[in-house]
Design a protein around this motif. Structure first.
Motif, PDB file in Angstrom:
ATOM      1  N   VAL A   1      92.199 -18.321 -34.475  1.00 23.75           N
ATOM      2  CA  VAL A   1      92.963 -17.546 -35.450  1.00 23.75           C
ATOM      3  C   VAL A   1      92.454 -16.101 -35.419  1.00 23.75           C
ATOM      4  O   VAL A   1      91.264 -15.848 -35.664  1.00 23.75           O
ATOM      5  CB  VAL A   1      92.813 -18.131 -36.873  1.00 23.75           C
ATOM      6  CG1 VAL A   1      93.634 -17.327 -37.870  1.00 23.75           C
ATOM      7  CG2 VAL A   1      93.229 -19.597 -36.894  1.00 23.75           C
ATOM      8  N   ARG A   2      93.351 -15.176 -35.094  1.00 19.85           N
ATOM      9  CA  ARG A   2      92.990 -13.757 -34.995  1.00 19.85           C
ATOM     10  C   ARG A   2      91.787 -13.546 -34.082  1.00 19.85           C
ATOM     11  O   ARG A   2      90.897 -12.724 -34.354  1.00 19.85           O
ATOM     12  CB  ARG A   2      92.684 -13.177 -36.373  1.00 19.85           C
ATOM     13  CG  ARG A   2      93.806 -13.322 -37.383  1.00 19.85           C
ATOM     14  CD  ARG A   2      93.419 -12.630 -38.684  1.00 19.85           C
ATOM     15  NE  ARG A   2      94.148 -13.175 -39.803  1.00 19.85           N
ATOM     16  CZ  ARG A   2      93.875 -12.908 -41.075  1.00 19.85           C
ATOM     17  NH1 ARG A   2      92.877 -12.098 -41.376  1.00 19.85           N
ATOM     18  NH2 ARG A   2      94.578 -13.448 -42.048  1.00 19.85           N
ATOM     19  N   GLY A   3      91.723 -14.326 -33.032  1.00 18.01           N
ATOM     20  CA  GLY A   3      90.640 -14.189 -32.069  1.00 18.01           C
ATOM     21  C   GLY A   3      89.363 -14.902 -32.454  1.00 18.01           C
ATOM     22  O   GLY A   3      88.387 -14.909 -31.692  1.00 18.01           O
ATOM     23  N   GLU A   4      89.324 -15.536 -33.638  1.00 19.67           N
ATOM     24  CA  GLU A   4      88.136 -16.250 -34.114  1.00 19.67           C
ATOM     25  C   GLU A   4      88.339 -17.750 -34.004  1.00 19.67           C
ATOM     26  O   GLU A   4      89.440 -18.255 -34.240  1.00 19.67           O
ATOM     27  CB  GLU A   4      87.857 -15.895 -35.583  1.00 19.67           C
ATOM     28  CG  GLU A   4      87.641 -14.422 -35.855  1.00 19.67           C
ATOM     29  CD  GLU A   4      86.264 -13.942 -35.444  1.00 19.67           C
ATOM     30  OE1 GLU A   4      85.425 -14.770 -35.070  1.00 19.67           O
ATOM     31  OE2 GLU A   4      86.034 -12.726 -35.505  1.00 19.67           O
TER      32      GLU A   4
ATOM     33  N   GLN B   1      99.290 -13.775 -34.487  1.00 20.50           N
ATOM     34  CA  GLN B   1      97.932 -14.183 -34.835  1.00 20.50           C
ATOM     35  C   GLN B   1      97.392 -15.286 -33.930  1.00 20.50           C
ATOM     36  O   GLN B   1      96.219 -15.647 -34.030  1.00 20.50           O
ATOM     37  CB  GLN B   1      97.880 -14.630 -36.296  1.00 20.50           C
ATOM     38  CG  GLN B   1      98.249 -13.536 -37.277  1.00 20.50           C
ATOM     39  CD  GLN B   1      97.930 -13.924 -38.717  1.00 20.50           C
ATOM     40  OE1 GLN B   1      96.934 -14.583 -38.979  1.00 20.50           O
ATOM     41  NE2 GLN B   1      98.772 -13.512 -39.638  1.00 20.50           N
TER      42      GLN B   1
ATOM     43  N   TYR C   1      90.162 -14.902 -42.268  1.00 21.73           N
ATOM     44  CA  TYR C   1      90.904 -15.581 -41.200  1.00 21.73           C
ATOM     45  C   TYR C   1      90.887 -17.102 -41.340  1.00 21.73           C
ATOM     46  O   TYR C   1      91.664 -17.796 -40.679  1.00 21.73           O
ATOM     47  CB  TYR C   1      90.358 -15.160 -39.828  1.00 21.73           C
ATOM     48  CG  TYR C   1      88.920 -15.569 -39.553  1.00 21.73           C
ATOM     49  CD1 TYR C   1      88.617 -16.825 -39.025  1.00 21.73           C
ATOM     50  CD2 TYR C   1      87.871 -14.692 -39.808  1.00 21.73           C
ATOM     51  CE1 TYR C   1      87.307 -17.187 -38.772  1.00 21.73           C
ATOM     52  CE2 TYR C   1      86.564 -15.043 -39.562  1.00 21.73           C
ATOM     53  CZ  TYR C   1      86.280 -16.304 -39.032  1.00 21.73           C
ATOM     54  OH  TYR C   1      84.985 -16.671 -38.788  1.00 21.73           O
TER      55      TYR C   1
ATOM     56  N   ARG D   1      97.473 -20.180 -44.643  1.00 21.95           N
ATOM     57  CA  ARG D   1      98.644 -19.393 -45.022  1.00 21.95           C
ATOM     58  C   ARG D   1      99.412 -20.104 -46.139  1.00 21.95           C
ATOM     59  O   ARG D   1      99.929 -19.462 -47.057  1.00 21.95           O
ATOM     60  CB  ARG D   1      99.549 -19.189 -43.802  1.00 21.95           C
ATOM     61  CG  ARG D   1     100.864 -18.449 -44.094  1.00 21.95           C
ATOM     62  CD  ARG D   1     100.646 -17.032 -44.588  1.00 21.95           C
ATOM     63  NE  ARG D   1      99.991 -16.178 -43.613  1.00 21.95           N
ATOM     64  CZ  ARG D   1     100.617 -15.437 -42.707  1.00 21.95           C
ATOM     65  NH1 ARG D   1     101.937 -15.438 -42.669  1.00 21.95           N
ATOM     66  NH2 ARG D   1      99.941 -14.695 -41.873  1.00 21.95           N
TER      67      ARG D   1
END
Length: 526
Positions: free
Chosen positions: A417-420, A450, A481, A485
């Motif tokens: 998620v978001r690069g993490e 994302q 992150y 959602r």
């Protein structure tokens, strides 16, 4: 030691001691030993040979215990089958294991016959008694056992013989038959009995299916130590189960998070509900910290053991109860006589705090997956130092500075998620710390911007709880992150046949169900 020797020794030591209580039925060790002898002789008389597979498809009834030990005394291999499976699930196991016989209850005969319809060789069906006459060709327990009263049983086999083939729940794909030897089952049951300090004075209540590892070892450890097992078919009616537990003087209570949540939601339950309780255990899935705290308050006189295990080795780690305060969220260290190590991608031991895969070593490992060498080689690999097989669990863990293990999540479940990297388990644990949340599950939905959007679903016992409350709660304790959602509220979460939350049914809503959507199966776990 062969597994049937547990029963031989306990029956010889005290044949009149009660081994199993189920409803109004009590079975002594002498009676359990004798009945399983006679059923073993009946199996042999009808053609069962050493190494044959024999399926045991039963609820938690005394005949299930008789059947398991009878199969082993006949020199055969027992294959537990969850009675909550539909006919197609049973058919898969029958096609794969090719049992020569099925030991079952009359209520499951139709499902057994339907599942066996396409087999080249029809297995012998032996059923518990029914109100009506059994179908033609089906043998009844009551008639089979007296007929075999004087038949000779075979000489004991080797400890390295297969004792059991137990199928995984299929939560990560096609079910696989886990092959366990007598030696491995002896090793792990001895280790469990040692750290739980089980003795003949214990009375253990089991509402977990005997068809799964966690429930099965309640039986094996009790018989090994001469303890009494109180069998309940499920935990669907918790007050009735607790009344029975109190009347029987239960000292040991194995549970899973679903059962823990049910206990903690009972408003009239107090510390004296189970005055004889000595210990509780948890396996199958980690307990949320709030559940740990609630159980300790509810049963202050009892020790709580948080454990980690998997079908391929039954049990791998446990946390001593006196470490609960200092090691919140930990499942402890390796069980006695074994090793459990976190390794990096190169197979080297990972530094404390570094996430890696848990590898298990010891005499309790499976031999492999039944007739599936490729899957076996993927998880049973030689130790680089000793060359001995070690089990790569596929589960991600980290250790603290003192070597205590903390479960992070399945390798296959990790999301970006978001690069993490995000472990859904950590988000689920955060949701469960919110007052009123009973269960939670988190999954990812692909997103072009994302990478992944986090979605969550919860079961709540507080009708006033709203989505915004949960999102704010997560935002207070998690990085941005890792905050879902959306959060959905559901009456229940989809489960595998063993009672674990089936995340794939949320990710793939069109996937075939793994277990009934409602009913007792959703109340118990592996």
């Amino acid at each position: 030691m062969r597994v049937e020797t547990f029963l031989r020794q306990s029956a010889a030591a005290d044949p009149d001691r009660i081994a199993i209580t189920a409803g109004d039925t009590c079975l002594s060790y002498g009676a359990l030993d004798s009945a399983s002898d006679r059923l073993a002789a009946a199996l042999i008389a009808h053609g069962a040979k050493r190494g044959d597979r024999i399926a045991v498809l039963m609820e938690n009834v005394p005949e299930a215990a008789v059947s398991i030990f009878a199969v082993l005394k006949a020199g055969a291999i027992f294959c537990p089958v969850n009675p909550q499976l539909r006919a197609d699930g049973i058919a898969f196991i029958l096609r794969d294991a090719r049992p020569v016989a099925i030991l079952t209850q009359a209520k499951f005969l139709r499902a057994c016959e339907e599942a066996a319809a396409g087999l080249d060789t029809q297995p012998l069906l032996i059923s518990t008694r029914a109100l009506a006459a059994l179908p033609q060709g089906v043998l009844a327990f009551d008639t089979a056992m007296p007929e075999a009263e004087h038949a000779l049983l075979p000489d004991p086999g080797d400890d390295d013989d297969l004792a059991m083939i137990l199928y995984t729940s299929g939560s990560t794909g096609r079910p696989k038959g886990v092959m366990m030897t007598h030696r491995a089952m002896d090793a792990v049951s001895a280790s469990i009995a040692l750290y739980l300090r089980n003795s003949a004075n214990d009375v253990v209540l089991c509402a977990l299916p005997l068809a799964f590892t966690y429930g099965l070892y309640q039986l094996l450890v009790c018989v090994r130590t001469g303890a009494r097992l109180v069998l309940e078919r499920n935990f669907a009616f918790p007050q009735a189960v607790l009344d029975k537990a109190r009347a029987e003087g239960v000292t040991g209570l194995p549970l899973v998070p679903t059962i823990a949540a049910m206990l903690l939601s009972m408003k009239d339950l107090g510390p004296q509900a189970l005055p004889s309780l000595r210990y509780l255990t948890n396996a199958a899935a980690p307990l949320p910290p709030a559940h740990v705290e609630g159980l300790r308050k509810l049963f202050p006189q009892a020790e709580l053991y948080c454990m980690y295990g998997l079908t391929e080795c039954a049990r791998a780690a446990y946390l001593e109860p006196d470490e609960l305060e200092r090691r919140q969220g930990s499942v402890g260290k390796a069980i006695p006589g074994t090793e459990a190590v976190v390794v990096d991608e190169r197979g080297r031991e990972a530094a404390p705090g570094t996430v890696g895969e848990l590898v298990v070593r010891g005499p309790h490992l499976m031999r492999g997956y039944w007739e599936n060498p490729a899957a076996t080689e993927a998880v049973l690999r030689p130790d680089p130092q000793t060359g001995q097989p070690q089990l790569h669990t596929g589960d991600l863990f980290r250790t603290d500075a003192d070597g205590f293990l903390y479960f992070v999540g399945r390798k296959d479940d990790m999301l970006k998620v978001r690069g993490e990297k995000v472990a859904p388990r950590e988000v689920e644990a955060a949701l469960c710390t919110c007052h009123g949340v009973v269960e939670a599950v988190v999954w990812g939905e692909p997103d072009p911007v994302q990478g992944t959007l986090l979605r969550a679903a919860v079961v709540a016992c507080d009708p006033a709880l709203a989505e915004r409350d949960l999102l704010r709660h997560c935002a207070r304790i998690l990085p941005d992150y890792m905050v879902p959602r959306t959060v959905e509220f559901r009456e229940e979460l989809p489960k595998t046949a063993s009672g674990k939350i089936a995340r794939r049914l949320l990710v793939e809503p069109d996937a075939p169900p793994l277990a009934p959507a409602t009913g007792p199966a959703a109340k118990t776990g592996d």
